[in-house]
Design a protein around this motif. Structure first.
Motif, mmCIF file in Angstrom:
data_model
loop_
_atom_site.group_PDB
_atom_site.id
_atom_site.type_symbol
_atom_site.label_atom_id
_atom_site.label_comp_id
_atom_site.label_asym_id
_atom_site.label_seq_id
_atom_site.Cartn_x
_atom_site.Cartn_y
_atom_site.Cartn_z
ATOM 1 N N HIS A 1 -6.296 9.048 1.565
ATOM 2 C CA HIS A 1 -6.387 7.671 1.095
ATOM 3 C C HIS A 1 -7.308 6.922 2.044
ATOM 4 O O HIS A 1 -7.100 6.944 3.253
ATOM 5 C CB HIS A 1 -4.978 7.057 1.103
ATOM 6 C CG HIS A 1 -4.871 5.767 0.366
ATOM 7 N ND1 HIS A 1 -3.878 5.512 -0.554
ATOM 8 C CD2 HIS A 1 -5.638 4.656 0.394
ATOM 9 C CE1 HIS A 1 -4.043 4.292 -1.041
ATOM 10 N NE2 HIS A 1 -5.112 3.757 -0.478
ATOM 11 N N LEU B 1 0.853 -1.183 0.000
ATOM 12 C CA LEU B 1 0.000 0.000 0.000
ATOM 13 C C LEU B 1 0.886 1.229 0.000
ATOM 14 O O LEU B 1 1.961 1.214 0.598
ATOM 15 C CB LEU B 1 -0.813 -0.039 1.302
ATOM 16 C CG LEU B 1 -1.909 0.975 1.557
ATOM 17 C CD1 LEU B 1 -3.112 0.605 0.698
ATOM 18 C CD2 LEU B 1 -2.319 0.929 3.030
ATOM 19 N N THR C 1 -6.991 -0.899 -5.681
ATOM 20 C CA THR C 1 -6.700 0.466 -5.259
ATOM 21 C C THR C 1 -6.991 1.375 -6.444
ATOM 22 O O THR C 1 -6.633 1.050 -7.575
ATOM 23 C CB THR C 1 -5.215 0.625 -4.854
ATOM 24 O OG1 THR C 1 -4.973 -0.177 -3.712
ATOM 25 C CG2 THR C 1 -4.900 2.075 -4.496
ATOM 26 N N SER D 1 -8.411 2.064 -1.144
ATOM 27 C CA SER D 1 -7.935 0.683 -1.233
ATOM 28 C C SER D 1 -8.981 -0.200 -0.590
ATOM 29 O O SER D 1 -9.502 0.128 0.479
ATOM 30 C CB SER D 1 -6.598 0.507 -0.503
ATOM 31 O OG SER D 1 -5.587 1.189 -1.205
#
Lengths: 312, 250
Positions: B34, B26, B228, B218
């Motif tokens: 995010h 990630l 993602t 994500s």
């Protein structure tokens, strides 16, 4: 002024008025009784720093009374009766012992902390019992009180009384400043919510350890005073019931309050004195009283008498 | 292209037979918001705990601002600018709102071996704390004990504390969990104001919040990132629809 502060100042003024009152009543015994109360108030205030504000329930605070007392007694035993030196050694030795005990116990919490502090104090107690040179079980007599040259003569009971009062005032004030300083905020925060304290970037351990050492050093000073007060020391200075007594003063008076330890020491020792004069079974009355206070007054007597007091 | 602030590679954590984190990779870019979404039990909180340093991964690396922080403690990560809020509100209940935030300011203002001067009188702590309380909309509640704040206000307070540490990356673990509709709306608006100025990694169940706030999302399922992308890409992703969004819609 906050009611807690008023209560505290009132109690201290009462202490200041005891010598003339005792003189007027021709009861020198009161001088003795209240000096003892104040010495234990110093010890309780030192415990309150870590127990009340730091959440560290030390069940071994009598250890420092003993270390401080024996520092004075052992030096005197070898003919060193300089008070500055004796008291400095009492404070220093207690700080060192607190550092040793604290560096192990402060990493733990809850029941482990209680048991480790208790265990170390028991070790010191049995050490005191076993060393014949310093009287072992029978104790050690102090030939002379600590000497401060021409400045102070502790053989004068009234003067000694006011010295203890001055130290008590100083200790209570210093602890009040301490718990409201940045340092104090960290140990109180760590008690309140440890995970949060770490998450915002503090490492609580060194602060807690420092508080533990400061607390031990102050209690060591109380031990030096107690040795002078009784002119006689025995390992009982360090007995676990003594640790329990100091803890009870803090809880009875009100944890994490300035007035609490002073009130707690006063009420516990005065009640003990009053009740024991009245009946040999005084503990039957004192016990339930203490239980009631703990059950119904979460902040102890200070909380009952001054409901608006809130630190922080 | 913005620099990568947080880079997680092949992170693994098992609890017995349960693979809570099963090779997560990630990245969070500087400045972006995010979001991590996923069904219950997908391992979101476990992931946050590892990022914040409260849980040690079995293997894998976490790089933050170019430095490998995998072995660092929570405190050390916080000092480097990685701060988290908890899913279950974690504040100092017996301190006032202002004290709560002032402590967070203090934690990043040098050592605290200062024994004498009352912390309450230090403008260097109180002023920034008050400014942050104003920003999150708690100005009027500064002197209220945190325990007496409404649930939503406590969540706001927690975010204020995290912000007060001056983080480079804010880890938000379900910031609107348990909030009423109005409180949720206020928190989302606040985070929207913060967006762009503050890099955020957001774990959240509330889909409205996620899709309105996130630059990238994500999707975590059974400890793995299955996709993602931007909110539009995630909406269109067939795997995601099957694994997760389908359930939500249905």
């Amino acid at each position: 002024m906050k009611r807690g502060t008023t209560l505290l100042i009132g109690t201290l003024l009462l202490f200041a008025a005891i010598p003339p009152i005792a003189g007027w009543l021709n009861e020198p015994f009161y001088l003795d009784l209240f000096r003892r109360v104040m010495i234990f108030a110093i010890a309780a205030a030192s415990l309150n720093l870590i127990l009340g504000y730091g959440g560290m329930v030390s069940f071994g605070h009598a250890a420092y009374l003993g270390v401080g007392g024996y520092a004075v007694g052992i030096l005197a035993h070898y003919g060193i009766d300089n008070g500055y030196l004796q008291w400095a050694v009492a404070i220093g030795a207690s700080a060192v012992v607190a550092l040793a005990i604290g560096s192990i116990s402060v990493r733990t919490s809850g029941i482990y902390f209680i048991m480790i502090t208790l265990a170390f104090t028991q070790m010191l107690y049995y050490l005191g019992v076993s060393i014949e040179e310093f009287g072992g079980d029978d104790g050690l007599r102090l030939a002379r009180r600590s000497q401060f040259g021409d400045l102070l003569d502790l053989a004068n009971p009234t003067l000694f009384y006011y010295v203890v009062l001055a130290i008590l005032v100083l200790v209570v004030f210093a602890i009040h400043r301490l718990v409201n300083s940045r340092f104090g905020m960290v140990i109180r925060a760590a008690r309140s919510n440890e995970a949060r304290t770490q998450a915002i970037g503090f490492s609580p351990y060194p602060y807690r350890l420092a508080a533990f050492v400061i607390s031990g050093a102050i209690c060591g000073l109380a031990g030096a005073l107690l040795a002078n007060h009784t002119s006689f020391l025995t390992p009982d200075f360090m007995h676990w019931t003594r640790s329990g007594e100091i803890m009870f003063m803090v809880i009875l008076g009100g944890i994490a309050t300035s007035a609490g330890p002073v009130l707690g020491a006063s009420v516990l020792l005065l009640l003990e004195d009053l009740l024991s004069a009245w009946t040999v079974h005084w503990q039957i009355i004192l016990g339930p009283f203490l239980v009631l206070v703990v059950l119904f007054a979460r902040k102890g007597l200070a909380g009952l008498l001054a409901r608006d007091e809130r630190h922080g | 292209m913005a620099e990568t602030l947080l880079l997680v590679t092949e992170l693994r954590k098992t609890f017995g037979a349960l693979r809570a984190t099963d090779g997560i990779t990630l990245d969070v870019l500087a400045g972006e918001t995010h979001a991590i979404i996923g069904p219950n039990g997908a391992g979101k909180t476990t992931l946050i705990a590892q990022l914040a340093g409260m849980l040690r991964p079995d293997s894998g690396r976490i790089r933050f601002a170019g430095e490998d922080i995998t072995p660092l403690s929570a405190q050390a990560r916080s000092r480097r600018g990685l701060a988290r809020s908890f899913q279950i509100t974690s504040i100092y209940r017996d301190f006032t709102a202002l004290d709560n935030v002032a402590l967070a300011v203090q934690a990043h203002a040098g050592h605290s071996f200062r024994f004498w001067r009352p912390a309450h009188e230090e403008r260097a702590l109180r002023q920034p704390a008050q400014a942050i309380l104003n920003e999150v909309g708690l100005a009027a509640r500064a002197d209220v004990l945190a325990a007496n704040l409404a649930h939503g206000e406590q969540r706001q307070l927690e975010v204020a504390m995290v912000l007060a540490t001056g983080p480079r990356l804010l880890l938000l673990d379900e910031p609107v969990a348990g909030m009423g509709a109005e409180e949720t709306q206020r928190m989302i608006e606040f985070l929207a104001r913060l967006k762009g100025r503050q890099t955020m990694l957001l774990v959240e169940h509330d889909m409205d919040a996620v899709f309105s706030l996130a630059d990238r999302i994500s999707v975590l399922v059974y400890g793995r990132v299955i996709a993602t992308g931007t909110p539009a890409e995630i909406r269109a992703n067939a795997d995601v629809r099957a694994a997760y969004l389908g359930e939500e819609v249905a």
